[in-house]
Design a protein around this motif. Structure first.
Motif, mmCIF file in Angstrom:
data_model
loop_
_atom_site.group_PDB
_atom_site.id
_atom_site.type_symbol
_atom_site.label_atom_id
_atom_site.label_comp_id
_atom_site.label_asym_id
_atom_site.label_seq_id
_atom_site.Cartn_x
_atom_site.Cartn_y
_atom_site.Cartn_z
ATOM 1 N N PHE A 126 -8.625 -29.603 20.046
ATOM 2 C CA PHE A 126 -8.987 -31.053 19.711
ATOM 3 C C PHE A 126 -8.745 -31.482 18.321
ATOM 4 O O PHE A 126 -8.805 -30.464 17.464
ATOM 5 N N HIS A 151 -10.614 -38.176 25.649
ATOM 6 C CA HIS A 151 -11.678 -37.295 25.693
ATOM 7 C C HIS A 151 -13.061 -37.683 26.085
ATOM 8 O O HIS A 151 -13.997 -37.042 26.370
ATOM 9 N N CYS A 178 -17.038 -29.159 20.315
ATOM 10 C CA CYS A 178 -16.631 -30.300 20.377
ATOM 11 C C CYS A 178 -17.747 -31.379 21.285
ATOM 12 O O CYS A 178 -17.636 -32.579 21.231
#
Length: 381
Positions: A126, A151, A178
């Motif tokens: 990411f 996302h 994340c």
């Protein structure tokens, strides 16, 4: 009623495809041979034509892909969750496990008639802005949507899943950093290897040439390979041409780079090939070079090692974890290190002991039967 419905953007037979599509197909095929009634929902554009194999052991249903020409850069692909939700809702029953494999699964949590919703994370990495975000703050959601809409829908899928499977410890670490989901619902389930590669064996016969195969995207580091190859001695390049098998959005730029490096006569480009032909290509070359910048697992690395062939890759993502000490690894984006590794590998013949060690390593650790049993366990938790 289906026992399992898997979802996946694109398909293993689409013009744009990769490890995620192949893994979904292998899971579905293996579960079907175990006696499960399986359906996979793939996606395609309204004008896209995809030919399916005649001997598929599972059912296929197509969801609409929000693009005229589906691809990784399609700006509206985050909307695909709507079409997957509508298709899944019609097919699912009270005993059906829903198994998502990407952002297409963003709305599967809202399918009422289901047994369980599990999710496999197949993202190699990411962007830096995703790390350490305070997801409990309301501003984060519009901020991420404006930066990368995919996302946001991925976050919806992850938070709505009863269990989340990662293919490696590296991908799990990235996921937790994340998206800040509960670690308790995460599992590590590695991919298996296509039996075609397990049935193919490398034998040293003084082969020539360097092979790359995979998607042609920035993440795969093919530009680094071209620059490293250009730095080899002319005599080496004459004996060992570079063959690149694959396709992707980076192909035009890569061919332009090859021309700038004066490699037109030394580099051969070939579109995607089937597993049988690819396995033959792997063992027909002197070595395989796969200098990825990121990997969530590394299917291509293990497909290479499964044959016993020599592999040069990088220390990015899950690659060191998956290959252990059976590949030569260099720092990612390091052209000189990659060039030196290729030169050193070319300077000596592969040993029978190393070939056998690579061959055994993959067979002892990775199979779709073992992987599918692990998935079945997660379906019942």
């Amino acid at each position: 009623m289906y026992d399992v419905i898997l979802t996946c953007n694109y398909s293993p037979w689409s013009s744009y495809r990769g490890g995620g599509q192949k893994s979904t197909h292998m899971i579905a095929s293996t579960l079907a041979t175990m006696g499960k009634k399986v359906c996979v929902i793939y996606s395609k554009g309204v004008f896209e034509r995809v030919a399916l194999p005649e001997d598929l052991p599972y059912d296929v249903v197509w969801a609409f892909f929000f693009a005229i020409k589906p691809g990784i850069s399609s700006p509206l692909r985050f909307l695909n969750g709507i079409s997957f939700y509508l298709k899944t809702r019609k097919l699912s029953g009270s005993g059906t496990v829903l198994h998502g494999n990407g952002e297409e699964a963003s709305l599967l949590r809202y399918v009422r008639n289901k047994k369980r919703f599990v999710f496999s994370l197949r993202y190699p990495g990411f962007e830096p802005f995703m790390y350490s975000l305070p997801w409990n703050k309301i501003w984060v959601w519009p901020y991420v949507f404006l930066r990368e809409p995919r996302h946001i829908v991925l976050a919806l899928a992850l938070r709505g899943a009863d269990a989340v499977m990662c293919t490696s410890a590296s991908s799990k670490e990235s996921l937790l950093a994340c998206f800040r989901i509960s670690e308790q619902k995460t599992r590590i389930i590695p991919n298996g290897i296509d039996p075609v590669f397990l049935a193919t064996r490398f034998e040293w016969k003084e082969q020539n040439g360097i092979l790359y195969f995979g998607r042609l995207t920035h993440a795969k580091g093919v530009d680094v390979l071209l620059r490293a190859y250009a730095g080899l001695e002319e005599a080496t390049k004459q004996i060992h041409p570079l063959k690149i098998i694959g396709d992707g959005p980076y192909v035009v730029e890569l061919k332009r780079l090859a021309s700038e490096l004066h490699l037109e006569k030394r580099v051969e480009w070939q579109a995607w090939v089937g597993s049988q032909e690819l396995a033959h290509e792997i063992v027909s070359h002197r070595l395989v070079a796969l200098p990825s910048r990121e990997e969530s697992f590394g299917n291509t690395m293990l497909e290479t090692l499964a044959t016993g062939q020599s592999l040069i890759s990088t220390n990015a993502g899950s690659i060191p974890e998956v290959t252990e000490d059976h590949a030569v690894l260099v720092p990612r984006d390091d052209v000189d290190a990659l060039r030196r590794a290729i030169s050193e590998c070319m300077s000596k013949s592969p040993s029978r002991e190393d070939i056998e060690a690579r061959y055994r390593y993959v067979r002892e650790r990775f199979s779709w039967e073992t992987t599918s049993q692990m998935y079945l366990k997660s379906y019942e938790e």
